[in-house]
Design a protein around this motif. Sequence first.
Motif, PDB file in Angstrom:
ATOM      1  N   ALA A   1     -23.504 -54.378  50.440  1.00  0.00           N
ATOM      2  CA  ALA A   1     -23.797 -55.718  52.191  1.00  0.00           C
ATOM      3  C   ALA A   1     -23.893 -56.410  52.147  1.00  0.00           C
ATOM      4  N   TRP A   2     -23.782 -57.730  53.473  1.00  0.00           N
ATOM      5  CA  TRP A   2     -24.367 -58.171  53.461  1.00  0.00           C
ATOM      6  C   TRP A   2     -25.212 -58.267  54.605  1.00  0.00           C
ATOM      7  N   LYS A   3     -26.167 -59.238  54.319  1.00  0.00           N
ATOM      8  CA  LYS A   3     -27.133 -59.256  55.854  1.00  0.00           C
ATOM      9  C   LYS A   3     -27.547 -60.575  56.112  1.00  0.00           C
ATOM     10  N   ALA A   4     -27.637 -60.971  57.700  1.00  0.00           N
ATOM     11  CA  ALA A   4     -28.000 -62.597  57.776  1.00  0.00           C
ATOM     12  C   ALA A   4     -29.056 -62.404  58.779  1.00  0.00           C
ATOM     13  N   ALA A   5     -29.733 -63.715  59.396  1.00  0.00           N
ATOM     14  CA  ALA A   5     -31.089 -63.155  59.800  1.00  0.00           C
ATOM     15  C   ALA A   5     -31.107 -65.003  59.936  1.00  0.00           C
ATOM     16  N   ARG A   6     -31.738 -65.066  61.419  1.00  0.00           N
ATOM     17  CA  ARG A   6     -32.327 -67.144  61.463  1.00  0.00           C
ATOM     18  C   ARG A   6     -33.969 -66.162  61.515  1.00  0.00           C
ATOM     19  N   ALA A   7     -34.572 -67.336  61.472  1.00  0.00           N
ATOM     20  CA  ALA A   7     -35.876 -67.723  61.525  1.00  0.00           C
ATOM     21  C   ALA A   7     -36.152 -68.388  63.444  1.00  0.00           C
ATOM     22  N   THR A   8     -36.877 -67.989  64.241  1.00  0.00           N
ATOM     23  CA  THR A   8     -36.736 -68.300  65.259  1.00  0.00           C
ATOM     24  C   THR A   8     -38.311 -70.176  65.299  1.00  0.00           C
ATOM     25  N   SER A   9     -37.968 -70.576  65.959  1.00  0.00           N
ATOM     26  CA  SER A   9     -38.613 -71.764  66.401  1.00  0.00           C
ATOM     27  C   SER A   9     -39.960 -71.215  66.820  1.00  0.00           C
ATOM     28  N   GLN A  10     -40.204 -70.793  67.652  1.00  0.00           N
ATOM     29  CA  GLN A  10     -40.885 -70.622  68.287  1.00  0.00           C
ATOM     30  C   GLN A  10     -42.181 -69.716  67.653  1.00  0.00           C
ATOM     31  N   THR A  11     -42.070 -68.488  66.657  1.00  0.00           N
ATOM     32  CA  THR A  11     -42.664 -67.620  65.840  1.00  0.00           C
ATOM     33  C   THR A  11     -42.714 -68.027  64.805  1.00  0.00           C
ATOM     34  N   ASP A  12     -41.310 -68.215  63.713  1.00  0.00           N
ATOM     35  CA  ASP A  12     -41.044 -68.218  62.505  1.00  0.00           C
ATOM     36  C   ASP A  12     -41.114 -67.096  62.114  1.00  0.00           C
ATOM     37  N   ILE A  13     -40.674 -65.991  62.820  1.00  0.00           N
ATOM     38  CA  ILE A  13     -39.963 -64.211  62.147  1.00  0.00           C
ATOM     39  C   ILE A  13     -38.942 -64.781  62.415  1.00  0.00           C
ATOM     40  N   LEU A  14     -38.093 -64.154  61.337  1.00  0.00           N
ATOM     41  CA  LEU A  14     -36.682 -63.497  61.196  1.00  0.00           C
ATOM     42  C   LEU A  14     -36.524 -62.578  61.903  1.00  0.00           C
ATOM     43  N   VAL A  15     -35.667 -62.731  62.322  1.00  0.00           N
ATOM     44  CA  VAL A  15     -34.699 -61.955  63.686  1.00  0.00           C
ATOM     45  C   VAL A  15     -33.251 -61.510  63.257  1.00  0.00           C
ATOM     46  N   ALA A  16     -33.688 -60.554  62.325  1.00  0.00           N
ATOM     47  CA  ALA A  16     -31.754 -59.769  61.958  1.00  0.00           C
ATOM     48  C   ALA A  16     -30.465 -60.059  63.131  1.00  0.00           C
ATOM     49  N   CYS A  17     -29.379 -61.049  62.657  1.00  0.00           N
ATOM     50  CA  CYS A  17     -28.725 -61.913  63.850  1.00  0.00           C
ATOM     51  C   CYS A  17     -26.621 -61.264  62.364  1.00  0.00           C
ATOM     52  N   GLY A  18     -27.183 -60.473  61.503  1.00  0.00           N
ATOM     53  CA  GLY A  18     -25.478 -60.442  60.475  1.00  0.00           C
ATOM     54  C   GLY A  18     -25.939 -59.821  60.778  1.00  0.00           C
ATOM     55  N   ARG A  19     -24.630 -58.849  59.994  1.00  0.00           N
ATOM     56  CA  ARG A  19     -24.304 -57.323  59.053  1.00  0.00           C
ATOM     57  C   ARG A  19     -22.540 -57.059  58.511  1.00  0.00           C
ATOM     58  N   GLY A  20     -22.372 -56.983  57.266  1.00  0.00           N
ATOM     59  CA  GLY A  20     -21.444 -56.806  56.823  1.00  0.00           C
ATOM     60  C   GLY A  20     -21.057 -56.073  55.302  1.00  0.00           C
ATOM     61  N   GLU A  21     -19.922 -55.712  55.053  1.00  0.00           N
ATOM     62  CA  GLU A  21     -19.564 -54.591  53.504  1.00  0.00           C
ATOM     63  C   GLU A  21     -18.911 -56.234  52.949  1.00  0.00           C
ATOM     64  N   THR A  22     -18.401 -56.888  53.226  1.00  0.00           N
ATOM     65  CA  THR A  22     -17.231 -57.684  52.318  1.00  0.00           C
ATOM     66  C   THR A  22     -17.455 -59.342  52.514  1.00  0.00           C
ATOM     67  N   THR A  23     -17.234 -59.871  51.584  1.00  0.00           N
ATOM     68  CA  THR A  23     -16.818 -61.262  51.491  1.00  0.00           C
ATOM     69  C   THR A  23     -16.148 -62.269  52.683  1.00  0.00           C
ATOM     70  N   LEU A  24     -14.534 -61.249  52.849  1.00  0.00           N
ATOM     71  CA  LEU A  24     -14.072 -61.122  53.548  1.00  0.00           C
ATOM     72  C   LEU A  24     -14.713 -62.013  55.521  1.00  0.00           C
ATOM     73  N   GLN A  25     -15.142 -60.055  55.896  1.00  0.00           N
ATOM     74  CA  GLN A  25     -16.227 -60.420  56.821  1.00  0.00           C
ATOM     75  C   GLN A  25     -17.266 -61.433  56.971  1.00  0.00           C
ATOM     76  N   LEU A  26     -17.978 -61.754  55.852  1.00  0.00           N
ATOM     77  CA  LEU A  26     -18.880 -62.763  56.564  1.00  0.00           C
ATOM     78  C   LEU A  26     -17.930 -63.652  56.394  1.00  0.00           C
ATOM     79  N   HIS A  27     -16.974 -64.405  56.043  1.00  0.00           N
ATOM     80  CA  HIS A  27     -16.495 -65.686  56.171  1.00  0.00           C
ATOM     81  C   HIS A  27     -16.451 -65.820  57.905  1.00  0.00           C
TER      82      HIS A  27
END
Length: 247
Positions: free
Chosen positions: A17-43
Amino acid sequence: MFEANSTPLFIEMGNSAWKAARATSQTDILVACGRGETTLQLHAWLAQQPEQTLVLASVGSEAEVVALVDTLCEKGYHVMRATTGEAADFKHCYQEPQMLGVDRWLTMLALRSRKQNCVILDAGTAFTLDVLDANGQHLGGWISPGLKLMQHALVSRSERLHVNEEWVPGGLGSSTQDAIGLGCQAALQGVCEQAIERARALLPHADLEVFLTGGDIRYLNLERIGAHQHRPLLVLEGLYTWWREQL
């Protein structure tokens, strides 16, 4: 701090699987924002996001990762790829550091600044243990099959056996499928408990902090693990740390 629109997306490509996150500008804390199983889903998911800079870590083969990076670059993304290497205040125990999986390396980078003795248990497709001492020295680790790998290793040799994706945790199985699930769950629990015991033997007079990550943590009896921190984005936290050190 930095502007939100200047930060990249952080992407971890695992074995299943893959997962993605962003860092918030206010706190520099990572927040999960995406998840999937295939590269096609990632694209497909990336096409809906505003970011054009990606920070990537992948445990795939070199050929697979190069192909993915090439495709992303052809689509106009700027890709920064993390690979296992040297880092300040971190000491490898491997004679060939490049053979240490980038996911394991990043979990230790995420915790290095704590200056504490850390036990890291990652229960994913594979189970991994890593022990990091308070001086940033990697003391070594374990790798064993994860829960689903254990299950499929059993059933792959017989058409009569099947994996039951749902079973009631604990106790004994009243069907072969339940018995396989419960037996593999017990093996995962056992290796986690032995991993912590081995780490305590390595550092008998030191306080240990235990960190859990990986999707199969949900199958563990956490009361038997004892005091711990659950950090589901630990690899991505390390990827963020690595990125900041490249600036």
